[in-house]
Motif scaffolding. Structure first.
Motif, mmCIF file in Angstrom:
data_model
loop_
_atom_site.group_PDB
_atom_site.id
_atom_site.type_symbol
_atom_site.label_atom_id
_atom_site.label_comp_id
_atom_site.label_asym_id
_atom_site.label_seq_id
_atom_site.Cartn_x
_atom_site.Cartn_y
_atom_site.Cartn_z
ATOM 1 N N LEU A 205 115.216 5.284 44.915
ATOM 2 C CA LEU A 205 114.288 4.699 43.952
ATOM 3 C C LEU A 205 114.844 4.819 42.531
ATOM 4 N N LYS A 206 115.368 5.980 42.203
ATOM 5 C CA LYS A 206 115.898 6.222 40.865
ATOM 6 C C LYS A 206 117.071 5.300 40.544
ATOM 7 N N LYS A 207 117.894 5.026 41.552
ATOM 8 C CA LYS A 207 119.059 4.148 41.366
ATOM 9 C C LYS A 207 118.680 2.669 41.384
ATOM 10 N N GLY A 208 117.443 2.356 41.723
ATOM 11 C CA GLY A 208 117.011 0.967 41.781
ATOM 12 C C GLY A 208 117.338 0.275 43.081
ATOM 13 N N GLU A 209 117.688 1.044 44.105
ATOM 14 C CA GLU A 209 118.030 0.453 45.404
ATOM 15 C C GLU A 209 116.779 0.037 46.183
ATOM 16 N N VAL A 210 115.636 0.657 45.873
ATOM 17 C CA VAL A 210 114.361 0.299 46.496
ATOM 18 C C VAL A 210 113.311 0.226 45.390
ATOM 19 N N ASP A 211 112.164 -0.382 45.695
ATOM 20 C CA ASP A 211 111.106 -0.561 44.695
ATOM 21 C C ASP A 211 109.978 0.457 44.830
ATOM 22 N N ILE A 212 109.696 0.866 46.066
ATOM 23 C CA ILE A 212 108.611 1.807 46.359
ATOM 24 C C ILE A 212 109.102 2.770 47.435
ATOM 25 N N ILE A 213 108.634 4.028 47.400
ATOM 26 C CA ILE A 213 108.969 4.955 48.486
ATOM 27 C C ILE A 213 107.703 5.636 49.007
ATOM 28 N N ASP A 214 107.729 5.987 50.281
ATOM 29 C CA ASP A 214 106.685 6.769 50.927
ATOM 30 C C ASP A 214 107.060 8.246 50.929
ATOM 31 N N PHE A 215 106.046 9.097 51.045
ATOM 32 C CA PHE A 215 106.182 10.525 51.345
ATOM 33 C C PHE A 215 107.257 11.237 50.514
ATOM 34 N N PRO A 216 107.140 11.238 49.196
ATOM 35 C CA PRO A 216 108.110 11.974 48.384
ATOM 36 C C PRO A 216 107.940 13.482 48.563
ATOM 37 N N SER A 217 108.974 14.238 48.253
ATOM 38 C CA SER A 217 108.850 15.692 48.233
ATOM 39 C C SER A 217 108.013 16.090 47.026
ATOM 40 N N PRO A 218 107.034 16.972 47.202
ATOM 41 C CA PRO A 218 106.245 17.433 46.054
ATOM 42 C C PRO A 218 107.111 17.991 44.929
ATOM 43 N N GLU A 219 108.279 18.533 45.295
ATOM 44 C CA GLU A 219 109.178 19.104 44.291
ATOM 45 C C GLU A 219 109.748 18.038 43.355
ATOM 46 N N ASP A 220 109.757 16.781 43.802
ATOM 47 C CA ASP A 220 110.336 15.700 42.990
ATOM 48 C C ASP A 220 109.305 14.981 42.115
ATOM 49 N N ILE A 221 108.023 15.253 42.328
ATOM 50 C CA ILE A 221 106.977 14.463 41.674
ATOM 51 C C ILE A 221 107.040 14.537 40.149
ATOM 52 N N GLU A 222 107.223 15.743 39.606
ATOM 53 C CA GLU A 222 107.241 15.871 38.148
ATOM 54 C C GLU A 222 108.401 15.093 37.536
ATOM 55 N N ASN A 223 109.572 15.117 38.194
ATOM 56 C CA ASN A 223 110.716 14.342 37.702
ATOM 57 C C ASN A 223 110.439 12.846 37.768
#
Length: 385
Positions: A105-123
């Motif tokens: 998602l960050k690289k722009g390879e996808v537009d939406i993602i499911d089920f992120p890690s809670p550890e990544d949410i703040e970033n």
């Protein structure tokens, strides 16, 4: 449905009458589920048992291609009966690891993602190119104890384990700000939730006393099965299992962690091969029956089982069956509340958490709305240029 529907009678080209074999209060809610969607009779006849790999329905998108473990490709259905979708094409991509999904998602390879890690949410929230849609989930993550295997047929053992598990530690370490402790088998946002029930307190000393009373003063050995995938109700089952393993060790229970590939894991659970297992549920239709009957009825102990605790309680079963045949919601609510009291006392599960469902996406993805039923709907989604 074969046990419920007696006949389907055509009234005219746009109307049918469904005749039931018995009273079934949740029937309309069940009929709104995805399995009851209208499909093409010609496609069913053509593809027969392979229809699920070649679906033809009445939705806003048409099936193009499925590459197993890689992607599903859909394109807009210009013959859709409602307002047409804005998107020309949808690609549903398989990326197993949550951090890998975030990086895509960050690289722009996808537009939406499911089920992120809670550890990544703040970033994700701090990234000016991304945004997060979130809402309380209609879900529950839980530990089921298989009563077809000793010592889980002993209520005192199940209660001891309920006191041995520190949910607060699990939620802090795994769910972060995206989880709340669970005490009932249905989520607090669902009608008939019994909030008067007091959860089992974390009390290792009491857990040891209950084990001693049950005849297991020196504890016992068992296995703890952990899902290999992230799910809305449990973002990291392996980590949850490791925390539980340490907590159970404190009261004398040695639990070896077991895991399998997701399909194999579910097959083995369906056949009740586990001792204790981490699993969960997201509601399909907003009716308590979809949790209490589907996951905890005596009928659901039949293989392939969905009652993974193999819990057979006649009084509980009688209450949820009465609720099935009662159309007054207030009366159904009272029946379900009473059933939850029995569930709490008998402790077939340790309910762990209800999660907040989050969906990270690019800033230019517009009008995406989360469904409380876990569906992903794209008919109204558009990309801002």
């Amino acid at each position: 449905m074969d046990d419920i529907i007696k006949d389907v009678v055509k009234i005219d080209d746009y109307k049918v009458k469904i005749v039931l074999k018995k009273k079934e209060a949740p029937f309309l809610a069940n009929l709104a589920m995805q399995f009851a969607g209208i499909v093409s009779p010609a496609a069913v006849e053509k593809f027969k048992e392979n229809f699920s790999s070649n679906p033809v329905g009445t939705g806003p998108f048409k099936f193009v291609q499925w590459i197993k473990d890689d992607s599903i490709i859909l394109e807009r259905n210009d013959n859709y009966w409602r307002e047409k979708a804005y998107l020309d094409r949808l690609i549903l991509k398989v990326i197993p690891e949550p951090t890998a999904r975030y990086l895509a998602l960050k690289k722009g390879e996808v537009d939406i993602i499911d089920f992120p890690s809670p550890e990544d949410i703040e970033n994700i929230k701090a990234d000016k190119n991304l945004k997060v849609v979130e809402q309380p989930g209609l879900n529950v993550g839980y530990l089921a104890m298989n009563q077809s295997k000793k010592p889980f047929d002993n209520k005192l053992v199940r209660q001891a384990i309920s006191h041995a598990i520190n949910k607060a530690d699990i939620i802090k370490a795994v769910y972060g700000n995206l989880g709340t402790p669970a005490k009932n088998p249905i989520p607090p946002t669902m009608w008939s939730y019994n909030d008067s029930i007091k959860d089992y307190e974390y009390n290792p000393k009491l857990a040891k006393e209950l084990l001693k009373k049950a005849g297991y003063e020196n504890g016992f050995k068992t296995t703890l099965w952990a899902m290999p995938v992230s799910r809305p109700y449990n973002p990291n089952a392996k980590k949850v299992a490791e925390i539980m393993q340490a907590q159970l060790k404190e009261v004398g229970i040695t639990a070896d962690i077991v895991s399998y590939e997701w399909g194999t894991y579910l097959d083995k659970l369906d056949n009740l091969q586990h001792d204790m297992c981490l699993i969960g549920w997201t509601g399909d239709n907003g009716d308590p029956d979809n949790f209490l009957y589907v996951l905890l009825s005596i009928q659901s102990t039949n293989k392939p089982a969905q009652n993974y605790a193999f819990w057979k309680n006649e009084k509980f079963d009688s209450l949820i069956r009465q609720a099935k045949e009662t159309f007054d919601r207030n009366k159904r609510t009272e029946l379900y509340k009473e059933a939850q009291v029995i569930f709490h006392e008998e402790a077939p599960w340790v309910p762990i958490a209800h999660s907040i469902v989050v969906e990270p996406m690019k800033k230019n993805v517009m009008d995406f709305k989360l469904s409380p039923l876990g569906k992903r709907e794209f008919r109204q989604v558009w990309i801002q240029k």
